[in-house]
Scaffold this active site. Sequence first.
Site, PDB file in Angstrom:
ATOM      1  N   PRO A   1      -7.076  13.885   4.526  1.00 40.31           N
ATOM      2  CA  PRO A   1      -8.414  14.488   4.569  1.00 40.31           C
ATOM      3  C   PRO A   1      -8.367  16.020   4.481  1.00 40.31           C
ATOM      4  O   PRO A   1      -9.386  16.668   4.271  1.00 40.31           O
ATOM      5  CB  PRO A   1      -8.996  14.016   5.901  1.00 40.31           C
ATOM      6  CG  PRO A   1      -7.882  13.405   6.659  1.00 40.31           C
ATOM      7  CD  PRO A   1      -6.749  13.121   5.731  1.00 40.31           C
TER       8      PRO A   1
ATOM      9  N   GLU B   1      -1.035  10.751  13.305  1.00 39.75           N
ATOM     10  CA  GLU B   1      -1.592  12.109  13.264  1.00 39.75           C
ATOM     11  C   GLU B   1      -1.153  12.901  12.039  1.00 39.75           C
ATOM     12  O   GLU B   1      -1.569  14.021  11.833  1.00 39.75           O
ATOM     13  CB  GLU B   1      -1.255  12.873  14.540  1.00 39.75           C
ATOM     14  CG  GLU B   1      -2.118  12.488  15.721  1.00 39.75           C
ATOM     15  CD  GLU B   1      -3.615  12.535  15.400  1.00 39.75           C
ATOM     16  OE1 GLU B   1      -4.134  13.625  15.162  1.00 39.75           O
ATOM     17  OE2 GLU B   1      -4.239  11.461  15.382  1.00 39.75           O
TER      18      GLU B   1
ATOM     19  N   ARG C   1      -7.838   3.210 -14.920  1.00 38.93           N
ATOM     20  CA  ARG C   1      -8.831   2.839 -15.937  1.00 38.93           C
ATOM     21  C   ARG C   1      -8.929   3.876 -17.056  1.00 38.93           C
ATOM     22  O   ARG C   1      -9.529   3.620 -18.083  1.00 38.93           O
ATOM     23  CB  ARG C   1     -10.199   2.520 -15.307  1.00 38.93           C
ATOM     24  CG  ARG C   1     -10.842   3.669 -14.606  1.00 38.93           C
ATOM     25  CD  ARG C   1     -12.047   3.203 -13.801  1.00 38.93           C
ATOM     26  NE  ARG C   1     -13.157   2.761 -14.628  1.00 38.93           N
ATOM     27  CZ  ARG C   1     -13.925   3.562 -15.364  1.00 38.93           C
ATOM     28  NH1 ARG C   1     -13.685   4.858 -15.396  1.00 38.93           N
ATOM     29  NH2 ARG C   1     -14.925   3.077 -16.063  1.00 38.93           N
TER      30      ARG C   1
ATOM     31  N   ASP D   1     -18.491   6.133 -19.389  1.00 43.26           N
ATOM     32  CA  ASP D   1     -19.344   7.309 -19.524  1.00 43.26           C
ATOM     33  C   ASP D   1     -19.822   7.934 -18.225  1.00 43.26           C
ATOM     34  O   ASP D   1     -20.166   9.094 -18.202  1.00 43.26           O
ATOM     35  CB  ASP D   1     -20.564   6.978 -20.378  1.00 43.26           C
ATOM     36  CG  ASP D   1     -20.245   7.174 -21.848  1.00 43.26           C
ATOM     37  OD1 ASP D   1     -21.021   6.727 -22.687  1.00 43.26           O
ATOM     38  OD2 ASP D   1     -19.199   7.780 -22.135  1.00 43.26           O
TER      39      ASP D   1
HETATM   40  N1  ADE Z   1      -6.193   9.644   5.011  1.00 42.94           N
HETATM   41  C1  ADE Z   1      -7.082   9.553   6.018  1.00 42.94           C
HETATM   42  N2  ADE Z   1      -8.303   9.926   5.624  1.00 42.94           N
HETATM   43  C2  ADE Z   1      -8.195  10.258   4.297  1.00 42.94           C
HETATM   44  C3  ADE Z   1      -9.110  10.736   3.317  1.00 42.94           C
HETATM   45  N3  ADE Z   1     -10.392  10.950   3.589  1.00 42.94           N
HETATM   46  N4  ADE Z   1      -8.630  10.966   2.082  1.00 42.94           N
HETATM   47  C4  ADE Z   1      -7.340  10.785   1.797  1.00 42.94           C
HETATM   48  N5  ADE Z   1      -6.432  10.341   2.670  1.00 42.94           N
HETATM   49  C5  ADE Z   1      -6.837  10.080   3.914  1.00 42.94           C
END
Ligand code: ADE
Length: 240
Positions: free
Chosen positions: A91, A118, A156, A171
């Site tokens: 994230p 973590e 894809r 598209d």
């Molecule tokens: N691992 C945990 N949350 C994630 C996210 N939002 N995007 C990518 N990997 C992740």
Amino acid sequence: MNYYVLSLFPEIIENSLNASITGRAIEKEIITLTSVDIRDFSDNKHMKVDDYPYGGGAGLVIKPTCVYDAYLHTLSLIKNQKKPRVVYMTPQGSVFNQKKAADFAKEEDLIILCGHYEGIDERVLETIVTDYVSIGDYVLTGGEIASVIVMDAVSRLVPGVLGNSESAFTDTFSDGLLEYPQYTRPEEFLGMKVPEVLRSGHHGNVEKWRHEQKLIRTRKNRPDLYEKYIMLHPEEELKD
Ligand code: ADE
């Protein structure tokens, strides 16, 4: 396209990618999937891969040693001279989109690293990762599902993965607008009729209607994309 996915839960990745369109592409060897289980590279007899964070705090951190050994093993499997990109699913990364998917689709090999708990010790990330990628502003329990999303979107775009009837849908986003609504038989469903224009057989009117629907839908659901589009095509701004 050859994917090498380093994770603690290879079954999540294999079960997802081996189904449907990506599964067919793997069978046809247009794409390959090699999953590498980080736990196989644990250096202790309990097969532990994580440890307490320096400085304290909740959760456990995946050790740099097993990730690095899994990475070196992966490199030994790759014939290509060129060092592959290493994508870390987190994230903390920059947000994945269609442009990134197209960029990754140009590669021959992609190593994808999935964390859990973590996170992963920063030192090994600094050493091996080339791209930090998030699939959106929310936190998953691990990177596996995120990696499947990235591989699905990239696959894809790899020539031969989609059949002719499926490629009609490529598209979406390519012109910066959302897709128009689709209808099939029956002509009437729960009292709702298929729009008259689609039954008219007038190709020009159908195209015009579909384009307008794309604008309406984009303005409603993604005003950010609509604004961007109208900046480039001011003459197409919706009147009402
Ligand atoms: N691992 C945990 N949350 C994630 C996210 N939002 N995007 C990518 N990997 C992740």
